[in-house]
Motif scaffolding. Structure first.
Motif, short mmCIF file in Angstrom:
data_model
loop_
_atom_site.label_atom_id
_atom_site.label_comp_id
_atom_site.label_asym_id
_atom_site.label_seq_id
_atom_site.Cartn_x
_atom_site.Cartn_y
_atom_site.Cartn_z
N LEU A 189 0.90 -1.39 0.16
CA LEU A 189 -0.03 -0.12 -0.15
C LEU A 189 0.89 1.41 -0.05
CD1 LEU A 189 -2.88 -1.03 2.49
CD2 LEU A 189 -3.05 -0.61 0.03
N ILE A 190 2.04 1.13 0.61
CA ILE A 190 2.94 2.45 0.91
C ILE A 190 3.44 2.67 -0.37
CG2 ILE A 190 5.05 3.04 1.89
CD1 ILE A 190 4.22 1.68 4.30
N PHE A 229 2.17 1.66 -3.42
CA PHE A 229 1.13 2.09 -4.48
C PHE A 229 0.88 3.37 -4.17
CE2 PHE A 229 -3.35 2.87 -5.23
CZ PHE A 229 -3.24 2.11 -6.43
N ALA A 230 0.89 3.90 -2.90
CA ALA A 230 0.61 5.37 -2.83
C ALA A 230 1.78 6.53 -2.92
CB ALA A 230 -0.18 5.70 -1.26
N ASN A 231 2.82 6.00 -3.23
CA ASN A 231 3.89 6.70 -3.49
C ASN A 231 4.26 7.30 -4.52
OD1 ASN A 231 7.04 6.97 -4.13
ND2 ASN A 231 7.02 6.90 -1.95
N ILE A 249 -1.47 4.35 8.26
CA ILE A 249 -1.12 2.87 7.84
C ILE A 249 -0.98 1.97 9.15
CG2 ILE A 249 1.51 3.34 8.29
CD1 ILE A 249 -0.15 1.17 5.15
#
Lengths: 408, 390
Positions: free
Chosen positions: B30-31, B33-35, B352
């Motif tokens: 997720l981290i 992906f959102a970066n 998160i």
């Protein structure tokens, strides 16, 4: 039937409060105003003298309470309509007392209450569909929030409200899907899954809001909003016209959903099977009803409804998504569901009442009343505790709710 | 000692480790992906895939490196205080989480669901804070009195739920959920009244707790860690004794296993419900006192933070056993402490933590899912072992 004095005792407690309020009622009058500005026929405002009105409602409450004692001693059930009359009497009494010397805008208050109730009603319907089939749905909050997030995102990207609404329904359904898979397939305690799923969705939506959405708010968090649609003729009716028939598509969908869920649940074969699975899955299984499939379907259908309710926050009311914007609405919907005894119509009524309490709080904070707003906000939660404690009639959910079915 | 080794290598512990690992893996994805960097490089993924992979690696490694530096040991810090501060922060966060988690564990073991951690923490904090800032007492007496006030307030608040269940059959899950909201609103209300609000304050905040009522910050004012940490450790032992060695604890567990059988055996179920919920609430209240008299010096509306939810997850992850709860509390305390640095340095939102935490619990609760994800063989035997380990 066993004699139960819980209801009359509960009513008596509220009666004492009502009596105390009447004894301490201030002199003066409250002005009730019915105009919202778009009707053809104007209704004149009318003033109500506070002290006689307050006593009137107390006496009414006294009569209901006396009647309920009588019924209970005859070992009869206290009917629901008596409870509703009692509740109305107390609510009206409190209103008259709260707005003494001021104007109480009836139509506007009701409009605001309806707006606040819409997501609650969708959420409560989701709960009805889920719990009637035997899966406790604590995750209504997550379903609402997912719907709000997805609808804002998709409607912003595509510019289409319809797609936004569909995205809300799908995401609400998916959240319900997580609940369903864990509670049906993996037999995890449904309450735990519900609580955890809520936090997971709060985490996910807040995470993607802070990272992805805030990077480009114009493109990703500025959805179009539904316009109000006036239904010809009906919207011209005084009071109820502007209240009920000058609304957005989501509200009309809500009317439809309440009716459809009620009829489907109680008047169709599908509903009968669904309730059978929620009451006694083993028997349902024996006669050939597919227990697991019925549960998945119903829970996810409910989730989709809650998702649409979530879209009301973004596409119907505020016009953009913000972190944790449902702020506990899912739990109030749960409260409405319990207060409404797992019945779609009663749950809708309860949701309307809770929406009314919330809206009253915001009106009171404008008029600068000295009643602390927190206490009105507490009302739905306090009433739910009163309800589950059985003080206002017996509250029992579907027998198999909360129990996983293990096929043997 | 032998027992501990066995515990680590049995199937249930392996599943726990895998559940935590999977949650961190998904969190990492997720981290990434959102970066922003990852998103930019993904647009030319096929012409230069190495850029993309490097960005993915940097985002995940950067985030978890910051998490480690914020939670355990900051090897990049310039002075010794900043280097060891992260570990003390972890212990500071772990204190209320574990205390409240112990409370939830007592209820779970007795077959009751206490979802009301938030409300009970708030009541504990309110009681302790009020004695802490408005009463004047000598140094050695003030702190215990304040703590007892908080514990009593929360114990009564929790016990009320048990009473309702015993007297009317009200479902404790629904009641505790509703009580959380009532407590939050009540806290907000009292913080606007002269009884609790600091004189002259515009915000809802209480006066500062008197020096005599504060937990001792034994590492100096640079660190928030305080004596409530030792209270927490002591309570782990007390709860272990209560559940495993005392006769009340035996009644609690009997109730949890089979209410009807306990009734037949002569246990007064009604009183036991009240006791369980009162003790559960009192422990959560103790968490509230550690917050308001220790880590923070004021009562604010956010005193319960997300500790109420953390407590539930910690109790589940620790399988409702006191030492398990302690281990889980330390883990989630580390997550909380590390996430603060992760948010500041790597712009990874603190949310998160919620995601990782809830995933851990979901995976723990569903062993078949974890086994499926890691293709663990011999599920039937594993399942038997798992049942045996419980």
């Amino acid at each position: 039937m066993k004699r139960s004095l819980k209801s009359p005792i509960g009513l008596s407690i509220f009666l004492i409060i009502s009596l105390w309020l009447s004894i301490n009622a201030p002199a003066g009058s409250t002005l009730f105003s019915f105009n919202a500005g778009i009707e053809v026929i104007e209704i004149p405002d009318f003033p109500i003298p506070v002290i006689p009105a307050s006593w009137f409602f107390t006496v009414l409450a006294l009569m209901v309470t006396a009647f309920s004692w009588l019924l209970s001693f005859q070992r009869k059930k206290v009917p629901l309509w008596l409870m509703i009359i009692f509740t109305l009497a107390i609510v009206l009494q409190i209103l008259v007392l709260l707005f003494v010397g001021e104007m109480f805008p009836v139509t506007q208050t009701l409009q605001g209450s309806l707006a606040l109730s819409v997501p609650l009603i969708f959420g409560a319907l989701a709960g009805v569909l889920s719990e009637r089939v035997g899966v406790i749905n604590i995750a209504i909050e997550g379903q609402l929030l997912a719907g709000a997030f997805a609808s804002a995102l998709i409607a912003s990207i595509t510019g289409s409200l319809t797609l936004g609404l569909i995205a809300a329904a799908i995401s609400g359904g998916l959240v319900a899907g997580i609940l369903a898979v864990f509670s049906i397939k993996y037999v995890v305690d449904q309450i735990i899954v519900g609580v955890v799923v809520n936090v997971l969705i709060i985490g996910l939506t807040s995470f993607f809001y802070s990272t992805v959405m805030t990077r480009d708010l114009v493109a990703l968090n500025q959805p179009p909003r539904f316009d109000r649609i006036d239904i010809p003729v009906l919207s011209q009716i005084p009071i109820i016209g502007p209240l009920l028939f000058s609304q957005t598509v989501i509200v009309y969908l809500m009317y439809l959903a309440v009716a459809v869920v009620y009829i489907a649940l109680f008047k169709t074969r599908w509903g009968l099977r669904l309730r059978a699975v929620g009451e006694f899955p083993k028997a349902a299984d024996t006669v050939g009803i597919k227990v697991f499939r019925t549960r998945y379907m119903s829970v996810m259908l409910g989730g989709a409804l809650a998702g649409i309710g979530g879209a009301f926050f973004t596409l119907g009311a505020v016009g953009s998504f913000s972190k944790e914007m449902t702020s506990g609405a899912g739990y109030i919907a749960l409260a409405a569901l319990i207060f409404g005894r797992w019945n779609p119509l009663l749950a809708t009524l309860a949701a309307l009442m809770f929406g009314f309490a919330q809206n009253l709080q915001s009106i009171l904070s404008i008029t600068g009343s000295d009643v602390p707003s927190q206490f009105l906000l507490m009302l739905p939660y306090a009433l739910t505790i009163v309800a589950v404690a059985g003080l206002v009639g017996k509250v029992t959910g579907p027998a198999a709710a909360g129990k996983a079915y293990i096929k043997s | 000692m032998n027992n501990v080794v066995k515990q680590i290598f049995n199937a249930s512990s392996r599943l726990t480790a895998l559940a935590i690992l999977s949650a961190f893996l998904i969190g990492g994805l997720l981290i990434a992906f959102a970066n922003e960097e990852v998103q930019i490089t993904s647009s030319y993924l096929f012409s230069r895939p190495t850029d993309f992979l490097a960005a993915v690696w940097n985002s995940i490694f950067g985030a978890y490196d910051a998490l480690f530096r914020g939670a355990i040991y900051n090897y990049k810090a310039l002075d010794s205080v900043s280097m060891i501060k992260p570990l003390t922060e972890t212990l500071t966060y772990a204190t209320p989480i574990t205390l409240a988690g112990l409370g939830m564990a007592v209820a779970f073991r007795s077959g009751l669901f206490n979802i009301g951690g938030t409300g009970q923490i708030i009541f504990g904090a309110m009681g302790a804070a009020w004695v802490g800032f408005s009463v004047e007492l000598p140094a050695l007496i003030h702190l215990p009195v304040a703590v007892i006030a908080g514990v009593l307030a929360a114990g009564l608040f929790g016990g009320f739920v048990g009473f309702l269940k015993a007297a009317t059959g009200a479902n404790e899950v629904i009641v505790t959920i509703m009580m959380n909201y009532i407590a939050s609103l009540l806290l907000f209300y009292v913080l606007t009244t002269p009884l609790f609000q600091a004189p002259g304050a515009v915000n809802p905040i209480s006066p500062e707790i008197s020096e005599t009522a504060k937990y001792w910050r034994f590492m100096g004012e640079d660190f928030r860690i305080n004596a409530s940490f030792f209270v927490m450790l002591a309570m782990v032992l007390v709860v272990w004794w209560l559940l495993n060695r005392s006769s009340i604890g035996f009644q609690f567990r009997a109730l949890g296993h089979n209410p009807s059988a306990s009734k037949v055996a002569g246990i007064n179920i009604g009183i036991t419900y009240v006791l369980v919920m009162a003790i559960s609430g009192a422990l959560a209240g103790l968490a509230g006192t550690s917050q308001v008299l220790g880590a923070e010096k004021y009562l604010t509306p956010s005193v319960a933070a997300s500790f109420g939810f953390d407590a539930i997850t910690v109790a589940l992850l620790g399988r409702s056993k006191p030492f398990g709860v302690l281990a889980a509390g330390l883990l989630f305390g580390a997550l909380r402490a590390g996430a603060v640095i992760m948010q500041a340095n790597q712009k990874v939102p603190i949310d998160i933590v919620l995601i990782v935490q809830s995933l851990v619990v979901l995976f723990i609760a569903a062993p078949p899912l974890v086994r499926f994800m890691f293709r663990l063989s011999d599920p039937a035997k594993q399942a038997m072992k798992f049942e045996g380990a419980k």
